[in-house]
Design an enzyme around this catalytic site. Structure first.
Site, short mmCIF file in Angstrom:
data_model
loop_
_atom_site.label_atom_id
_atom_site.label_comp_id
_atom_site.label_asym_id
_atom_site.label_seq_id
_atom_site.Cartn_x
_atom_site.Cartn_y
_atom_site.Cartn_z
N CYS A 159 140.58 60.62 67.79
CA CYS A 159 141.36 60.49 69.03
C CYS A 159 140.75 61.31 70.17
O CYS A 159 139.88 62.15 69.95
CB CYS A 159 142.78 60.98 68.81
SG CYS A 159 143.57 60.32 67.34
N1 GLN Z 1 144.28 61.62 61.64
C1 GLN Z 1 145.04 61.34 62.81
C2 GLN Z 1 145.58 59.91 62.80
O1 GLN Z 1 145.34 59.16 61.94
C3 GLN Z 1 144.25 61.61 64.07
C4 GLN Z 1 143.15 60.61 64.24
C5 GLN Z 1 142.09 60.95 65.22
O2 GLN Z 1 141.87 62.05 65.71
N2 GLN Z 1 141.37 59.94 65.46
O3 GLN Z 1 146.27 59.56 63.69
#
Ligand code: GLN
Length: 247
Positions: free
Chosen positions: A2
């Site tokens: 994210c």
């Molecule tokens: N693991 C978290 C999720 O699945 C954050 C994902 C991320 O940072 N891409 O939402």
């Protein structure tokens, strides 16, 4: 992985933070520059959280940010001096849906996590056992980020210093689940706590504002936060310290 940002300072429109600047969070959703092997686009939802008084307000959707027909008007009409926003690229195996999208919220706090906990939930059962059953039942979503937030929230509720709590939880999670990627952001509208734990983070400080973001956007003046750092800030103060084991 994210992308996320947080801002403390004089009130600005959400659009001026999230939509309008060059390489804004909006653009980072489909054209991020520095994902470090953690996926390619951030299309699994987005969330904006902001304060107009002590209690944060959220707007979250489980669709790519560029598909939201209402966002331009909405974000252009809301002004706030404390904002946390994120676009999500869900980790493989994690559920899809609005409840799994940051910012997570509790009381006057907002929280976001950029990263993943390998082997979750099995790898962190020891930490889960320390949480009251009610906290586990009330996880916002069965996703590593919501669990991380539950661990932090539980200790904040006990009145401990937010920066200490965040650092300790990040280090504990990584010791049980080595290789965790744990860039977190938390704010209560007055203070901002962030970590870098194998993902990118940049900070921009002016005389009356602080912005942190996974990737620099808009105006110049950004500094990269070293990996394995703890950042604690208000609109007018900034402290960045190395985290344990990284001195
Ligand atoms: N693991 C978290 C999720 O699945 C954050 C994902 C991320 O940072 N891409 O939402």
């Amino acid at each position: 992985m994210c992308r996320h940002l947080a801002y403390l300072g004089p009130p600005v429109t959400l659009a001026s933070l999230v939509l309008e600047p060059t390489h804004s969070l909006y653009e980072q959703s489909w054209a991020p520059d520095d994902m470090r092997g953690g996926g390619t686009v951030n299309a699994d939802g987005f969330g904006l959280g902001w304060y107009t008084d002590d209690t944060p307000i959220r707007y979250r959707r489980n669709a790519p940010i560029w598909t939201d027909q209402n966002l331009v008007e909405l974000a252009g009409s809301i002004r706030s001096g404390a904002v946390l926003a994120a676009v999500r690229n869900g980790t493989v195996g994690m559920p899809y849906g609005e409840a799994a999208v940051a910012p997570f919220k509790a009381g006057n706090w907002l929280f976001s996590h950029n990263g993943r906990i390998p082997g979750w939930p099995d790898s962190t059962l020891k930490l889960a056992e320390r949480l009251p059953v009610a906290d586990l039942l009330q996880l916002e979503a069965p996703v590593d980020s919501a669990f991380l937030w539950a661990l932090i929230r539980h200790q904040l509720n006990e009145g401990r210093q937010p920066a200490d709590v965040v650092a300790e939880v990040v280090e504990e999670v990584d010791s049980l689940a080595p290789g965790s990627r744990l860039n977190v952001l938390a704010t209560d509208g007055e203070q901002l706590i962030a970590t870098t734990w194998t993902h990118s983070l940049w900070v921009r400080q002016t005389s009356d504002s602080i912005t942190v973001s996974s990737e620099p956007f808009g105006a110049d003046g950004w500094t990269e936060v070293p990996d394995h750092s703890l950042l604690a800030a208000t609109a007018t103060t900034l402290r960045i310290t190395p985290m344990e084991g990284q001195l």
